[in-house]
Structure formats: C-alpha cells, structure tokens
Design an enzyme around this catalytic site. Structure first.
Site: not given
Lengths: 320, 228
Positions: A253, A164, A127, A166
């Site tokens: 995740d 991931d 991120h 996200h």
C-alpha cells in the site's frame, strides 16, 4: 533457483468485509492472478492453509480476547472493536487459517523443506494488539509466527521488517520489551496516516530498548527515501543484530497508485526493497525469509507487485 | 476544561527556612522542577524553581579561586532568600485555556493553584497542559487525520460531518484552524478509522479541497501576528 513456498488458499476469500471495503477478497485474487499469469505457479511450492493450534494464538493474544472474538463473530456481529474491522461468521475460523498457514510456511522453512515463502493471507495481522482488533486485523499473524519460531525452534534472533505503509502497532507492542526480536518498520508518518504510532522516538522499552526502530516517511516521498532508509538505517541495524530468520510484513500500500496512502513507492522501488531484504537474509539468516501479506489495495498493481515479490524470492536461474 | 481536573493535586512543597540544598535534593528525588513555598497554614508565599537554585549555585564557581567560600555561602542560603515571592497563580476553576494563554504570556513553567483563601490546592505545569491537549487532539487513539480546505461561511462543517457520518466513521476530534487565505478555514477531522479512501472521494465530489499533507498547517499564522 530457490525453493519458494507460496501460501494461498481459497478459504481466505471467504472472509467477507462487506461492500466498499478496501480489504477485500479481490486483493488476493489479483495477487494470485499475478503469480499465475507470470508463470510462477509451477516454480513455487504451493502451501495450503492449516488451522493454527490455539496454543500459538495464545502465545500472543489474551484468552479473553480470543473468546470475545469467537462469540461476537459466531453470533453474527458484523464488526469487532472498531467499525473498520468488518467481519462475517466465517472470519473467526479464517483468522485461524491465516495464522496457521503462516506457521506452516515457517515450519517448512525451518525443516529445510523450502528456502523461503510468501504467505498470501487474509485477514492481515500487524495492527492486531494482544487484546484488541484494529485496522482490519484480528490475529497478529507475524507476531504469532515469531513466537512459534522462538518456542518451537529456539530461534534466538528474529528480524521483522515491516514495509506496509501503516505502522505495525500490534507487532511493535508484542515485542517492544523483547531484545531477541528486532522490529523495524517504515511507514507513512503517523501524523498523516493510520494508526498514529510508529514515531522515530519509539525505540523499544526496558530490555527491548534498541530492538524497535521506526522510520516515518513523509507524504509524497518514495523510492529515494526508501533507498536511504534501507542503506543508512536498516542495513546497519540488521548488521548489528544478525537475525537468524527474517520475517516480512509485506504491505503493497505504499505504491504510488494505492490511494490508501500518500507514499509514492514505484513498482521498481518495491523490487529494490525486497532485493535488499533477500540480501540481508542471505548474509545472516541462511536465506530464510517468510513474507506475510498485510495491506495493499490497488487491484490494478497488485498482480505485478506480487509477481516481482515472488520472483525475487525465487532468485537467480529461474527457467524461462 | 478546568484547571483542577488537569493539575497535580498532591503537590510537594517546602518551607522558606529550608536550605537550598534541601530544596535541590527534593527536586532531584521527586523529579520535579517547581516547589511552591508555603507557611505553617499551607498558605502560598512563594515558588522556587530548579533554575533559581542553579542561579544561586552557579557551576562556574568551580573555576573560581574562592570556590569553597562561595559554596559555603550558597549552602547557607535558605529557600526564602532565592524564591520568587508572590508568584503568579491560577485558580482551580480557571480553565486550561486560561492556563495556556497565561503560560504563553508569563513565560514560566508552572502555576501554583490556589483557592479563594490563598490555600495551595495543586500545581499545573506546561506538561499537564500538553497532556490535556494531546487528549483533546485524540491522537492517543488509532485514526487518520484529514485536512480539508473550506470557504469561510456558515454550514460548511455540517456538510463535512454529514459526509463522514454517512460512511459510519466516528470522530476522534475536529480542529478548525485559520488559514493564510482569510476567506478560508482548514478543517482537520481526526477519524477513528484506517479506511478513508471513500470518504476522501466523497468530500472531493462535494467540492471540498483536500490539502496536500505536506502543505498542512495547524499553526499557520504569520509569526508577527501570533507574537503581537
């Protein structure tokens, strides 16, 4: 059996995110326990963290951002840019160790000392933007590794697969104009999940148009959807691009029991995903994969997920 | 929330004596679809759209035997011949909600913005409104959207806001939408965080229902109700 590097370092546990923070040291301990109890430690080549040279951090991040991070961190600020980014005075140093550890793993793969590697690092990176910390990330470990591959090893085509749950906004933005790095991400649909980017119409910019791909996964979807995206989208994309090295932003995740997302990938589904990445790397990249930990917060499931991950990297003929 | 804050102020205009081809080139070069037509005093007298021009120079002409003649006629047409005179306008101090409702009713793509004296001050298009509401939703910033189903009674939102504030989380926006069940409301807080695990648990413990994301509605009223 492959020579698989395994980057793990106790200093990564010192990045203290405070109470009740999902991105905690226990995640790494759970992963390491999985590797250890799975009997894999004697089979892997252990790698210790190395501090990254500032040159490589600056290959991705603005000097002003790095200084701001250093100042705020060392002067005792507990958060950086967003309240999500909890830190302690050691965080700055440990972020260098995370990025540097990944670089060291990449170096060994390129030098032929190992075939592939799994980097169990904190803080995570995908991120982190050029000039902003975001979503528990400070330095974009995988982007830094890709720049290192380009500049130090002259790699002409790097494939990044980010599973991931996200979207890796930071990584995408670093490479969206770069046709020599293919960034492919599958993640929970940004309308329902952090950080709100990674929509299917985001396909790269300018000369990089076509070497960014996003596959948003709707809440509740799982193994079938991942199978579909890998078979019908990832494979054709990488068949055309032919990456010389594959980097993986590895987030656990999307697991059905991880409550950071609404995606229901099973443990077996995760194995399938990794097996496919290994197959892609075998076909085009001489098996060169460096997998870098991003998210994954279900402490009960991390040991088995990490164990399977490393077993798949080790490949066939693992001694019983 | 006023139109003058969201409109395009430096508006490109044309006179009614200009030829259609001129108007067409201007639109193509500036990548726009609406040209307000003004007189010498910059007073608005009409509007011409790319659709008006297409209507006056239909491509089907190509197939007709008298194509050249039709094109000749079309090329002699002036903006004043095909523009919409007295177009629907909006004022700089009308609000973007006014504009939104007008767009829905009038089914046009842009409104010229004129002041009390009838002078053209700008133009506001559907695209300007979309941008304004993208900002209102806060979705340009990194965050996570929740959907909470609450009883329709006073004080519910306060409880939600308090629970989220206690977790130290900032709001990007909060949207409250009607739900198919008249006695309930759907509350959509857009939270500027990646970390919603604990706040979700907390909201559930307070007795709120978190809606399955696949059942979320922002626009959930039955169609006839919306259109009627």
């Amino acid at each position: 059996m492959k020579r698989t590097g395994y980057l793990y370092d106790l200093r990564y546990l010192l990045h203290d995110t405070g109470p009740y923070h999902p991105e905690c040291a226990e995640r790494l301990q759970a992963i390491h326990r999985g590797i250890e109890t799975g009997g894999l430690l004697p089979l892997v080549k252990e790698i210790s963290a190395v501090k990254a040279d500032m040159r490589w951090i600056e290959a991705v991040h603005e000097p002003g951002y790095i200084r701001r991070f250093e100042e705020l961190c060392l002067s005792g600020h507990r958060t950086f840019d967003f309240p999500d980014n909890q830190m302690c005075p050691e965080t700055y140093e440990i972020a260098f160790l995370a990025a540097g550890g990944v670089i060291e793993a990449v170096r060994r793969v390129m030098a032929g000392e190992i075939d592939n590697a799994f980097c169990v690092v904190r803080p995570p990176g995908h991120h982190a933007e050029v000039n902003q910390a975001m979503g528990f990330c400070y330095f974009n470990n995988i982007a830094i590794a890709a720049r290192y591959l380009q500049e130090e090893w002259g790699v002409a085509r790097i494939g990044i697969f980010d599973f991931d749950v996200h979207h890796g906004n930071g990584t995408q933005h670093v490479f969206e104009q770069d046709p020599t790095v293919f960034y492919y991400s599958c993640h929970e649909h940004p309308t329902f999940a952090f950080p709100g980017t990674g929509r299917s119409f985001e396909k790269g910019v300018g000369p990089g148009l076509g070497t960014t791909r996003n596959w948003p996964v709707l809440p509740g979807q799982g193994d079938d959807e991942y199978r579909k995206l890998i078979e019908t989208d990832l494979w054709p994309a990488f068949d055309a691009f032919k990456p010389e090295v594959v980097l993986v932003s590895c987030g656990f995740d999307a697991h059905e029991e991880d409550d950071m997302s609404d995606i229901r990938l099973t443990t077996a589904g995760y194995s399938y995903v990794m097996e496919q990445i290994v197959a892609i790397a075998e076909k085009y990249a001489g098996g060169r994969i460096v997998s870098v930990l991003e998210g994954g917060y279900c402490l009960a499931r991390l040991p088995e997920l990490a164990r399977n991950h490393v077993q798949i990297l080790l490949g066939k003929d693992i001694p019983a | 929330m006023f139109v003058h804050r969201s409109m395009t102020p430096r508006v490109i205009t044309i006179g009614k004596e200009a030829s259609l081809l001129e108007a067409k080139d201007l639109m193509r070069n500036k990548n726009i679809r609406h040209l307000p037509v003004v007189d010498e005093q910059q007073k608005l007298i009409g509007i011409i759209t790319d659709r008006d021009i297409r209507g006056a120079m239909p491509l089907e002409n190509v197939r007709l035997p008298d194509f050249c003649k039709k094109m000749e006629v079309a090329s002699q047409l002036k903006v004043g011949d095909v523009m919409t005179p007295d177009p629907i306008t909006i004022g700089p101090h009308d609000t973007i909600e006014d504009a939104l409702l007008m767009f829905e009713q009038k089914k046009v793509g842009a409104f010229p913005v004129i002041d009390a004296e009838g002078r053209l001050k700008g133009i506001i298009s559907v695209r300007d409104i979309l941008r304004a509401f993208t900002n209102v939703l806060g979705i340009g910033q990194p965050g996570t959207l929740l959907c909470i189903l609450v009883e329709e009674k006073v004080g519910q939102l306060k409880k939600i806001v308090d629970a989220i504030t206690e977790e130290g989380i900032s709001f990007g926006s909060v949207l409250v939408a009607r739900y198919w069940d008249e006695n309930k409301r759907a509350v959509f807080p857009y939270l500027l965080t990646n970390n919603v695990v604990r706040v979700k648990q907390k909201l559930k413990a307070l007795g709120f229902e978190l809606l399955d994301p696949m059942e979320w509605y922002i626009d959930q009223l039955p169609r006839h109700e919306r259109d009627g």
